[in-house]
Design a protein around this motif. Structure first.
Motif, PDB file in Angstrom:
ATOM      1  N   SER A  50       2.668 -19.409   1.140  1.00  0.00           N
ATOM      2  CA  SER A  50       1.887 -20.527   0.600  1.00  0.00           C
ATOM      3  C   SER A  50       1.500 -21.463   1.743  1.00  0.00           C
ATOM      4  CB  SER A  50       2.667 -21.294  -0.476  1.00  0.00           C
ATOM      5  OG  SER A  50       3.774 -21.960   0.070  1.00  0.00           O
ATOM      6  N   VAL A  51       0.463 -22.223   1.488  1.00  0.00           N
ATOM      7  CA  VAL A  51      -0.011 -23.227   2.444  1.00  0.00           C
ATOM      8  C   VAL A  51      -0.323 -24.491   1.632  1.00  0.00           C
ATOM      9  CG1 VAL A  51      -2.416 -22.433   2.345  1.00  0.00           C
ATOM     10  CG2 VAL A  51      -1.628 -23.696   4.334  1.00  0.00           C
ATOM     11  N   ALA A  52      -0.031 -25.657   2.225  1.00  0.00           N
ATOM     12  CA  ALA A  52      -0.254 -26.920   1.514  1.00  0.00           C
ATOM     13  C   ALA A  52      -0.655 -27.988   2.519  1.00  0.00           C
ATOM     14  CB  ALA A  52       1.019 -27.333   0.772  1.00  0.00           C
ATOM     15  N   TRP A  53      -1.025 -29.151   1.991  1.00  0.00           N
ATOM     16  CA  TRP A  53      -1.404 -30.267   2.849  1.00  0.00           C
ATOM     17  C   TRP A  53      -0.916 -31.553   2.225  1.00  0.00           C
ATOM     18  CZ3 TRP A  53      -4.767 -26.753   0.732  1.00  0.00           C
ATOM     19  CH2 TRP A  53      -5.415 -27.140  -0.446  1.00  0.00           C
ATOM     20  N   SER A  54      -0.816 -32.568   3.103  1.00  0.00           N
ATOM     21  CA  SER A  54      -0.363 -33.877   2.677  1.00  0.00           C
ATOM     22  C   SER A  54      -1.233 -34.920   3.369  1.00  0.00           C
ATOM     23  CB  SER A  54       1.100 -34.061   3.074  1.00  0.00           C
ATOM     24  OG  SER A  54       1.549 -35.342   2.715  1.00  0.00           O
ATOM     25  N   PRO A  55      -1.756 -35.883   2.625  1.00  0.00           N
ATOM     26  CA  PRO A  55      -1.571 -36.104   1.199  1.00  0.00           C
ATOM     27  C   PRO A  55      -2.292 -35.028   0.367  1.00  0.00           C
ATOM     28  CG  PRO A  55      -3.216 -37.635   2.033  1.00  0.00           C
ATOM     29  CD  PRO A  55      -2.682 -36.866   3.216  1.00  0.00           C
ATOM     30  N   GLU A  56      -1.825 -34.847  -0.844  1.00  0.00           N
ATOM     31  CA  GLU A  56      -2.404 -33.813  -1.710  1.00  0.00           C
ATOM     32  C   GLU A  56      -3.845 -34.144  -2.085  1.00  0.00           C
ATOM     33  OE1 GLU A  56      -1.330 -31.878  -5.972  1.00  0.00           O
ATOM     34  OE2 GLU A  56       0.341 -32.249  -4.609  1.00  0.00           O
ATOM     35  N   ALA A  57      -4.110 -35.407  -2.414  1.00  0.00           N
ATOM     36  CA  ALA A  57      -5.480 -35.857  -2.709  1.00  0.00           C
ATOM     37  C   ALA A  57      -6.046 -36.445  -1.419  1.00  0.00           C
ATOM     38  CB  ALA A  57      -5.468 -36.899  -3.825  1.00  0.00           C
ATOM     39  N   VAL A  58      -6.887 -35.666  -0.768  1.00  0.00           N
ATOM     40  CA  VAL A  58      -7.392 -36.027   0.557  1.00  0.00           C
ATOM     41  C   VAL A  58      -8.702 -36.794   0.427  1.00  0.00           C
ATOM     42  CG1 VAL A  58      -8.155 -35.109   2.776  1.00  0.00           C
ATOM     43  CG2 VAL A  58      -6.317 -33.974   1.522  1.00  0.00           C
ATOM     44  N   ALA A  60     -11.988 -38.549   2.783  1.00  0.00           N
ATOM     45  CA  ALA A  60     -12.662 -38.428   4.079  1.00  0.00           C
ATOM     46  C   ALA A  60     -12.116 -39.470   5.048  1.00  0.00           C
ATOM     47  CB  ALA A  60     -14.166 -38.598   3.902  1.00  0.00           C
ATOM     48  N   GLY A  61     -11.899 -39.044   6.309  1.00  0.00           N
ATOM     49  CA  GLY A  61     -11.405 -39.931   7.345  1.00  0.00           C
ATOM     50  C   GLY A  61      -9.886 -40.031   7.403  1.00  0.00           C
ATOM     51  N   GLN A  62      -9.203 -39.456   6.427  1.00  0.00           N
ATOM     52  CA  GLN A  62      -7.752 -39.533   6.356  1.00  0.00           C
ATOM     53  C   GLN A  62      -7.091 -38.454   7.222  1.00  0.00           C
ATOM     54  OE1 GLN A  62      -6.523 -38.952   2.286  1.00  0.00           O
ATOM     55  NE2 GLN A  62      -5.044 -40.610   2.409  1.00  0.00           N
ATOM     56  N   PRO A  63      -5.969 -38.762   7.895  1.00  0.00           N
ATOM     57  CA  PRO A  63      -5.243 -37.715   8.611  1.00  0.00           C
ATOM     58  C   PRO A  63      -4.505 -36.821   7.609  1.00  0.00           C
ATOM     59  CG  PRO A  63      -4.115 -39.825   8.858  1.00  0.00           C
ATOM     60  CD  PRO A  63      -5.377 -40.086   8.090  1.00  0.00           C
ATOM     61  N   VAL A  64      -4.569 -35.505   7.838  1.00  0.00           N
ATOM     62  CA  VAL A  64      -3.974 -34.530   6.927  1.00  0.00           C
ATOM     63  C   VAL A  64      -2.984 -33.675   7.713  1.00  0.00           C
ATOM     64  CG1 VAL A  64      -4.442 -32.629   5.328  1.00  0.00           C
ATOM     65  CG2 VAL A  64      -6.117 -34.476   5.588  1.00  0.00           C
ATOM     66  N   THR A  65      -1.795 -33.498   7.147  1.00  0.00           N
ATOM     67  CA  THR A  65      -0.766 -32.662   7.763  1.00  0.00           C
ATOM     68  C   THR A  65      -0.631 -31.383   6.946  1.00  0.00           C
ATOM     69  OG1 THR A  65       0.438 -34.614   8.507  1.00  0.00           O
ATOM     70  CG2 THR A  65       1.662 -32.534   8.462  1.00  0.00           C
ATOM     71  N   PHE A  66      -0.599 -30.243   7.637  1.00  0.00           N
ATOM     72  CA  PHE A  66      -0.508 -28.948   6.972  1.00  0.00           C
ATOM     73  C   PHE A  66       0.903 -28.383   7.045  1.00  0.00           C
ATOM     74  CE2 PHE A  66      -4.994 -28.990   8.582  1.00  0.00           C
ATOM     75  CZ  PHE A  66      -5.572 -29.237   7.350  1.00  0.00           C
ATOM     76  N   THR A  67       1.280 -27.648   6.001  1.00  0.00           N
ATOM     77  CA  THR A  67       2.564 -26.943   5.970  1.00  0.00           C
ATOM     78  C   THR A  67       2.335 -25.529   5.446  1.00  0.00           C
ATOM     79  OG1 THR A  67       3.093 -27.688   3.735  1.00  0.00           O
ATOM     80  CG2 THR A  67       3.930 -29.032   5.552  1.00  0.00           C
ATOM     81  N   ALA A  68       3.241 -24.645   5.840  1.00  0.00           N
ATOM     82  CA  ALA A  68       3.185 -23.264   5.355  1.00  0.00           C
ATOM     83  C   ALA A  68       4.608 -22.812   5.038  1.00  0.00           C
ATOM     84  CB  ALA A  68       2.572 -22.345   6.408  1.00  0.00           C
ATOM     85  N   VAL A  69       4.732 -22.034   3.971  1.00  0.00           N
ATOM     86  CA  VAL A  69       6.005 -21.392   3.655  1.00  0.00           C
ATOM     87  C   VAL A  69       5.902 -19.958   4.152  1.00  0.00           C
ATOM     88  CG1 VAL A  69       7.595 -20.645   1.840  1.00  0.00           C
ATOM     89  CG2 VAL A  69       6.416 -22.862   1.658  1.00  0.00           C
ATOM     90  N   VAL A  70       6.881 -19.564   4.975  1.00  0.00           N
ATOM     91  CA  VAL A  70       6.886 -18.238   5.584  1.00  0.00           C
ATOM     92  C   VAL A  70       8.129 -17.497   5.111  1.00  0.00           C
ATOM     93  CG1 VAL A  70       7.032 -16.985   7.781  1.00  0.00           C
ATOM     94  CG2 VAL A  70       5.601 -19.031   7.589  1.00  0.00           C
ATOM     95  N   ARG A  71       7.948 -16.233   4.765  1.00  0.00           N
ATOM     96  CA  ARG A  71       9.059 -15.367   4.342  1.00  0.00           C
ATOM     97  C   ARG A  71       9.176 -14.195   5.308  1.00  0.00           C
ATOM     98  NH1 ARG A  71       7.477 -12.954  -0.501  1.00  0.00           N
ATOM     99  NH2 ARG A  71       8.147 -14.811  -1.610  1.00  0.00           N
ATOM    100  N   ASN A  72      10.419 -13.799   5.587  1.00  0.00           N
ATOM    101  CA  ASN A  72      10.660 -12.568   6.335  1.00  0.00           C
ATOM    102  C   ASN A  72      10.812 -11.454   5.303  1.00  0.00           C
ATOM    103  OD1 ASN A  72      11.454 -10.412   7.871  1.00  0.00           O
ATOM    104  ND2 ASN A  72      13.238 -11.398   8.763  1.00  0.00           N
ATOM    105  N   ILE A 111       9.971 -23.525   5.498  1.00  0.00           N
ATOM    106  CA  ILE A 111       8.758 -24.350   5.537  1.00  0.00           C
ATOM    107  C   ILE A 111       8.504 -24.763   6.986  1.00  0.00           C
ATOM    108  CG2 ILE A 111       7.686 -26.509   4.808  1.00  0.00           C
ATOM    109  CD1 ILE A 111       9.470 -26.357   2.280  1.00  0.00           C
ATOM    110  N   TYR A 112       7.268 -24.571   7.430  1.00  0.00           N
ATOM    111  CA  TYR A 112       6.847 -24.970   8.766  1.00  0.00           C
ATOM    112  C   TYR A 112       5.770 -26.043   8.611  1.00  0.00           C
ATOM    113  CZ  TYR A 112       9.368 -20.897  10.421  1.00  0.00           C
ATOM    114  OH  TYR A 112      10.355 -19.992  10.695  1.00  0.00           O
ATOM    115  N   THR A 113       5.984 -27.197   9.240  1.00  0.00           N
ATOM    116  CA  THR A 113       5.055 -28.320   9.168  1.00  0.00           C
ATOM    117  C   THR A 113       4.407 -28.512  10.532  1.00  0.00           C
ATOM    118  OG1 THR A 113       6.416 -29.379   7.472  1.00  0.00           O
ATOM    119  CG2 THR A 113       4.853 -30.792   8.648  1.00  0.00           C
ATOM    120  N   ALA A 114       3.103 -28.747  10.534  1.00  0.00           N
ATOM    121  CA  ALA A 114       2.375 -28.947  11.792  1.00  0.00           C
ATOM    122  C   ALA A 114       3.035 -30.059  12.600  1.00  0.00           C
ATOM    123  CB  ALA A 114       0.922 -29.278  11.511  1.00  0.00           C
TER     124      ALA A 114
END
Length: 159
Positions: A50-58, A60-72, A111-114
């Motif tokens: 999965s991949v997600a971002w924060s804040p969830e409701a983005v 324009a002009g706002q900084p957005v941080t991305f996260t990904a869930v990784v499975r082995n 979970i990996y966060t940028a």
């Protein structure tokens, strides 16, 4: 036979008291045993689930941080190296996660966060519909059974 008789082209039939020749059968050989299957390589297999971002409701002009869930999804743990995850927006690298290096056991998720990128750990949102891709093992440090499942794409809409 007379000297003017035509030569025979077929052999004469056997006399009635002669036994019929035994039928011939083609020689058969035993089939070769099947080749042994190629050995499976026991390795990790990293999958972005999965991949997600924060804040969830983005906005324009706002900084957005991305996260990904990784499975082995592999059968062996990952090595103790950086488990990088790159994040691209519309095909352009914007950030990455490079802080995690602890081995990931088979079946384990993390979970990996940028935490870095060309302009820092965040992306500045611009209006429109965007393609966000998270790609695990972006620097190809980890040998895997399948590299084709390392990416996941999501649509991010900024009003």
């Amino acid at each position: 036979p007379s000297p003017t008789a035509a030569p025979r082209t077929t052999p004469p039939p056997p006399p009635p008291s002669a036994p019929a020749p035994a039928p011939t059968t083609p020689a058969t050989t035993a089939p070769s045993p099947p080749a042994p299957p190629a050995p499976l390589t026991a390795e990790p297999d990293l999958v972005v689930v999965s991949v997600a971002w924060s804040p969830e409701a983005v906005a324009a002009g706002q900084p957005v941080t991305f996260t990904a869930v990784v499975r082995n999804a592999g059968t062996e743990p990952t090595p103790d190296v950086t488990h990088g995850v790159g994040f691209t927006v519309d095909g352009t690298p914007v950030s990455w996660s490079a802080a995690g290096s602890a081995p990931l056991a088979p079946g384990e998720e993390r979970i990996y966060t940028a935490d870095g990128g060309p302009a820092g750990a965040t992306w500045t949102a611009v209006p429109g519909e965007h393609s966000l891709e998270a790609y695990v093992d972006d620097a190809e440090r980890i040998g895997e059974t399948d590299d084709t499942n390392n990416a996941l794409t999501a649509t991010l809409t900024v009003p």
